[in-house]
Design a protein around this motif. Sequence first.
Motif, PDB file in Angstrom:
ATOM      1  N   THR A   1     -18.337 -27.176  -3.704  1.00  0.00           N
ATOM      2  CA  THR A   1     -19.451 -26.672  -2.432  1.00  0.00           C
ATOM      3  C   THR A   1     -19.355 -25.607  -2.035  1.00  0.00           C
ATOM      4  OG1 THR A   1     -18.360 -27.684  -1.128  1.00  0.00           O
ATOM      5  CG2 THR A   1     -20.174 -28.856  -2.183  1.00  0.00           C
ATOM      6  N   LYS A   2     -18.972 -24.728  -1.992  1.00  0.00           N
ATOM      7  CA  LYS A   2     -17.762 -23.968  -1.689  1.00  0.00           C
ATOM      8  C   LYS A   2     -16.877 -22.512  -2.614  1.00  0.00           C
ATOM      9  CE  LYS A   2     -16.758 -25.237   3.241  1.00  0.00           C
ATOM     10  NZ  LYS A   2     -18.051 -25.848   3.073  1.00  0.00           N
ATOM     11  N   THR A   3     -17.788 -21.369  -2.225  1.00  0.00           N
ATOM     12  CA  THR A   3     -17.761 -20.174  -3.248  1.00  0.00           C
ATOM     13  C   THR A   3     -15.691 -20.109  -3.202  1.00  0.00           C
ATOM     14  OG1 THR A   3     -16.768 -18.444  -1.267  1.00  0.00           O
ATOM     15  CG2 THR A   3     -19.461 -18.569  -2.884  1.00  0.00           C
ATOM     16  N   GLU A   4     -14.911 -19.306  -4.262  1.00  0.00           N
ATOM     17  CA  GLU A   4     -13.401 -18.966  -3.795  1.00  0.00           C
ATOM     18  C   GLU A   4     -12.697 -18.388  -2.502  1.00  0.00           C
ATOM     19  OE1 GLU A   4     -10.712 -17.138  -6.806  1.00  0.00           O
ATOM     20  OE2 GLU A   4     -11.101 -18.502  -7.889  1.00  0.00           O
ATOM     21  N   ASN A   5     -13.176 -17.577  -2.068  1.00  0.00           N
ATOM     22  CA  ASN A   5     -12.942 -16.702  -1.292  1.00  0.00           C
ATOM     23  C   ASN A   5     -13.711 -17.582  -0.403  1.00  0.00           C
ATOM     24  OD1 ASN A   5     -12.834 -14.293  -2.700  1.00  0.00           O
ATOM     25  ND2 ASN A   5     -14.467 -13.152  -2.314  1.00  0.00           N
ATOM     26  N   GLU A   6     -13.988 -18.754  -0.336  1.00  0.00           N
ATOM     27  CA  GLU A   6     -14.714 -19.365   1.264  1.00  0.00           C
ATOM     28  C   GLU A   6     -13.269 -20.587   1.563  1.00  0.00           C
ATOM     29  OE1 GLU A   6     -19.231 -19.403   2.108  1.00  0.00           O
ATOM     30  OE2 GLU A   6     -18.557 -20.662   0.339  1.00  0.00           O
ATOM     31  N   ILE A   7     -13.216 -21.037   0.153  1.00  0.00           N
ATOM     32  CA  ILE A   7     -11.879 -22.153   0.043  1.00  0.00           C
ATOM     33  C   ILE A   7     -10.803 -21.668   0.252  1.00  0.00           C
ATOM     34  CG2 ILE A   7     -10.917 -23.183  -1.289  1.00  0.00           C
ATOM     35  CD1 ILE A   7     -13.477 -23.683  -3.415  1.00  0.00           C
ATOM     36  N   LYS A   8     -10.333 -19.738   0.013  1.00  0.00           N
ATOM     37  CA  LYS A   8      -8.936 -19.577   0.012  1.00  0.00           C
ATOM     38  C   LYS A   8      -9.000 -19.364   1.625  1.00  0.00           C
ATOM     39  CE  LYS A   8      -8.586 -17.059  -3.961  1.00  0.00           C
ATOM     40  NZ  LYS A   8      -8.586 -15.377  -4.591  1.00  0.00           N
ATOM     41  N   TYR A   9     -10.411 -19.307   2.600  1.00  0.00           N
ATOM     42  CA  TYR A   9     -10.420 -18.482   3.647  1.00  0.00           C
ATOM     43  C   TYR A   9      -9.553 -20.043   4.813  1.00  0.00           C
ATOM     44  CZ  TYR A   9     -11.750 -17.511   8.256  1.00  0.00           C
ATOM     45  OH  TYR A   9     -11.779 -17.136  10.056  1.00  0.00           O
ATOM     46  N   LEU A  10     -10.417 -21.218   3.716  1.00  0.00           N
ATOM     47  CA  LEU A  10     -10.003 -21.842   4.967  1.00  0.00           C
ATOM     48  C   LEU A  10      -8.472 -22.649   4.320  1.00  0.00           C
ATOM     49  CD1 LEU A  10     -13.371 -24.294   3.736  1.00  0.00           C
ATOM     50  CD2 LEU A  10     -12.592 -23.856   5.954  1.00  0.00           C
ATOM     51  N   ILE A  11      -8.145 -22.345   3.080  1.00  0.00           N
ATOM     52  CA  ILE A  11      -7.040 -23.150   2.908  1.00  0.00           C
ATOM     53  C   ILE A  11      -5.802 -22.258   3.880  1.00  0.00           C
ATOM     54  CG2 ILE A  11      -5.247 -23.043   2.055  1.00  0.00           C
ATOM     55  CD1 ILE A  11      -6.861 -23.829  -0.930  1.00  0.00           C
ATOM     56  N   ALA A  12      -5.909 -20.664   4.220  1.00  0.00           N
ATOM     57  CA  ALA A  12      -5.025 -19.658   4.879  1.00  0.00           C
ATOM     58  C   ALA A  12      -5.378 -20.321   6.064  1.00  0.00           C
ATOM     59  CB  ALA A  12      -5.763 -18.373   4.617  1.00  0.00           C
ATOM     60  N   THR A  13      -6.774 -20.281   6.853  1.00  0.00           N
ATOM     61  CA  THR A  13      -6.608 -20.328   8.322  1.00  0.00           C
ATOM     62  C   THR A  13      -6.649 -22.258   8.708  1.00  0.00           C
ATOM     63  OG1 THR A  13      -8.319 -19.976   7.938  1.00  0.00           O
ATOM     64  CG2 THR A  13      -8.456 -20.977  10.255  1.00  0.00           C
ATOM     65  N   SER A  14      -6.540 -23.003   7.633  1.00  0.00           N
ATOM     66  CA  SER A  14      -5.938 -23.886   8.543  1.00  0.00           C
ATOM     67  C   SER A  14      -4.482 -24.258   8.157  1.00  0.00           C
ATOM     68  CB  SER A  14      -6.003 -25.558   6.925  1.00  0.00           C
ATOM     69  OG  SER A  14      -7.945 -25.426   7.085  1.00  0.00           O
ATOM     70  N   ILE A  15      -3.550 -23.226   7.506  1.00  0.00           N
ATOM     71  CA  ILE A  15      -1.934 -23.719   6.865  1.00  0.00           C
ATOM     72  C   ILE A  15      -1.529 -22.988   8.388  1.00  0.00           C
ATOM     73  CG2 ILE A  15      -0.063 -22.657   5.510  1.00  0.00           C
ATOM     74  CD1 ILE A  15      -1.915 -23.423   3.332  1.00  0.00           C
ATOM     75  N   ASN A  16      -2.242 -21.125   8.736  1.00  0.00           N
ATOM     76  CA  ASN A  16      -1.879 -20.689  10.072  1.00  0.00           C
ATOM     77  C   ASN A  16      -2.171 -21.557  10.594  1.00  0.00           C
ATOM     78  OD1 ASN A  16      -0.991 -18.444  10.051  1.00  0.00           O
ATOM     79  ND2 ASN A  16      -2.836 -17.154  10.905  1.00  0.00           N
ATOM     80  N   ASP A  17      -3.072 -22.298  10.857  1.00  0.00           N
ATOM     81  CA  ASP A  17      -3.231 -23.239  12.241  1.00  0.00           C
ATOM     82  C   ASP A  17      -1.893 -24.674  12.667  1.00  0.00           C
ATOM     83  OD1 ASP A  17      -4.931 -21.403  13.630  1.00  0.00           O
ATOM     84  OD2 ASP A  17      -6.342 -22.634  12.286  1.00  0.00           O
ATOM     85  N   LEU A  18      -0.731 -24.611  11.284  1.00  0.00           N
ATOM     86  CA  LEU A  18      -0.110 -25.492  12.008  1.00  0.00           C
ATOM     87  C   LEU A  18       0.846 -25.445  12.281  1.00  0.00           C
ATOM     88  CD1 LEU A  18      -0.052 -27.245   7.755  1.00  0.00           C
ATOM     89  CD2 LEU A  18      -0.490 -28.316   9.687  1.00  0.00           C
ATOM     90  N   LYS A  19       1.561 -25.809  13.320  1.00  0.00           N
ATOM     91  CA  LYS A  19       1.666 -25.986  14.564  1.00  0.00           C
ATOM     92  C   LYS A  19       3.141 -27.027  14.138  1.00  0.00           C
ATOM     93  CE  LYS A  19      -0.103 -22.196  15.297  1.00  0.00           C
ATOM     94  NZ  LYS A  19      -0.161 -21.004  15.346  1.00  0.00           N
ATOM     95  N   PHE A  20       4.703 -26.449  14.882  1.00  0.00           N
ATOM     96  CA  PHE A  20       5.401 -27.321  15.052  1.00  0.00           C
ATOM     97  C   PHE A  20       6.247 -27.645  16.372  1.00  0.00           C
ATOM     98  CE2 PHE A  20       4.815 -27.257  10.170  1.00  0.00           C
ATOM     99  CZ  PHE A  20       4.806 -27.982   9.803  1.00  0.00           C
ATOM    100  N   LYS A  21       6.998 -28.723  16.623  1.00  0.00           N
ATOM    101  CA  LYS A  21       8.052 -28.342  17.839  1.00  0.00           C
ATOM    102  C   LYS A  21       8.148 -27.334  18.241  1.00  0.00           C
ATOM    103  CE  LYS A  21       7.859 -33.487  17.863  1.00  0.00           C
ATOM    104  NZ  LYS A  21       8.853 -35.206  17.933  1.00  0.00           N
ATOM    105  N   ASP A  22       9.201 -26.707  17.460  1.00  0.00           N
ATOM    106  CA  ASP A  22       9.814 -25.320  17.778  1.00  0.00           C
ATOM    107  C   ASP A  22       9.347 -24.379  17.941  1.00  0.00           C
ATOM    108  OD1 ASP A  22       9.658 -24.646  15.092  1.00  0.00           O
ATOM    109  OD2 ASP A  22      11.611 -25.590  14.366  1.00  0.00           O
ATOM    110  N   ASN A  23       8.535 -23.730  17.175  1.00  0.00           N
ATOM    111  CA  ASN A  23       6.887 -23.254  17.768  1.00  0.00           C
ATOM    112  C   ASN A  23       7.145 -21.722  16.514  1.00  0.00           C
ATOM    113  OD1 ASN A  23       4.901 -24.497  18.881  1.00  0.00           O
ATOM    114  ND2 ASN A  23       6.621 -24.393  20.505  1.00  0.00           N
ATOM    115  N   ASP A  24       8.539 -22.100  16.149  1.00  0.00           N
ATOM    116  CA  ASP A  24       9.148 -20.702  15.675  1.00  0.00           C
ATOM    117  C   ASP A  24       8.935 -20.339  14.281  1.00  0.00           C
ATOM    118  OD1 ASP A  24      10.200 -19.486  18.236  1.00  0.00           O
ATOM    119  OD2 ASP A  24      12.560 -21.445  17.216  1.00  0.00           O
ATOM    120  N   SER A  25       8.542 -21.795  13.203  1.00  0.00           N
ATOM    121  CA  SER A  25       8.087 -21.703  11.606  1.00  0.00           C
ATOM    122  C   SER A  25       7.018 -21.386  12.237  1.00  0.00           C
ATOM    123  CB  SER A  25       8.322 -23.518  11.949  1.00  0.00           C
ATOM    124  OG  SER A  25       9.859 -23.624  11.598  1.00  0.00           O
ATOM    125  N   TYR A  26       7.024 -20.574  10.817  1.00  0.00           N
ATOM    126  CA  TYR A  26       5.268 -20.501  10.367  1.00  0.00           C
ATOM    127  C   TYR A  26       5.340 -19.911   8.737  1.00  0.00           C
ATOM    128  CZ  TYR A  26       7.825 -15.736   9.578  1.00  0.00           C
ATOM    129  OH  TYR A  26       8.740 -15.144   9.515  1.00  0.00           O
TER     130      TYR A  26
END
Length: 230
Positions: A93-118
Motif C-alpha cells: 500500500t505504500k511506496t518504498e521511500n514511505e516504508i523506509k521513512y516509517l521504519i527509520a522513524t520507528s526504530i529511532n523512537d525506540l527507547k530503553f531504560k538506560d537512555n544511552d543506547s541508540y
Amino acid sequence: MKLSKFITKFIFITAFSSIIAAFLISIFFQYQNFKNEFTEQKKIEVKNEVLMIYGLIKYKEELLKKTVEDRLIDRVNQAYNLAMNIYETNKKTKTENEIKYLIATSINDLKFKDNDSYFFINSNKGQAILFNKELKLDKYIDLFDFKDANNEPVIQIQAKIVKEKKEGFTTNTFIKPNSNDEVQYSKLSYVKLFEPFDWHIGTGEYLDDLTKNAQEEILDWLNTLKYKNS
C-alpha cells in the motif's frame, strides 16, 4: 677434699647448664621451624584466596560481557522485528521511500531504560539511513569509505559481517552523540541484515562505560564476600 667437691659441683653445674642450653636451643630451633612452617602455610592460604578471588572476578567479568552481548542482540532483534513488521504491513500500500521513512522513524523512537543506547541503520552500499540519532533519508550521504580513529572502514566491516553471516559483533570507535568532546571511544556493536532493503540495523555500547559499570558492580559484589582471613 674441698677441691674434689668443687670439681664435682663444677661438673654438675656445667652439665646442667649444657642440658638447659641444649634444651633452649632446641626450643628456639623448633620455634623457628614452626614459625617458618606457619608463615609458609599462611602464604599458601593467602595465595589460594587471591587466586580464587581472581578466578571469581574473571568469571564475573565474562558473565557481565555475556550479559551485554545478549542485551545488544535482543535490542537489535526488537528493531529488526519492528522493521520487518512495518515492511510486511505496508509493502502493498505504500511506496518504498514511505516504508523506509516509517521504519527509520520507528526504530529511532525506540527507547530503553538506560537512555544511552541508540540504533543506526546503513545500507550495505554505504548510504546513511539513521546516523547519530538523525534520519538521513532526505539526502544521499555516502559513508562507505568512512573510517574511525583506528583507520578502520566501519561501514564496510559491518556490511561484510551481515553479508557473510547475516549478523554479528564488531568493535570500532565513534564519537558519542551526547558528548561535548570530539574524542572517539571504543564501541561494541551488533549488526543484523535487513534483507528487503539490503540494510544493516545495529546498536552498540561504549566500552569505557561498560568497563566503569563492570568495575563498580564487581567491587560491590566483592564487598559481599566474607573470608575467615578477610
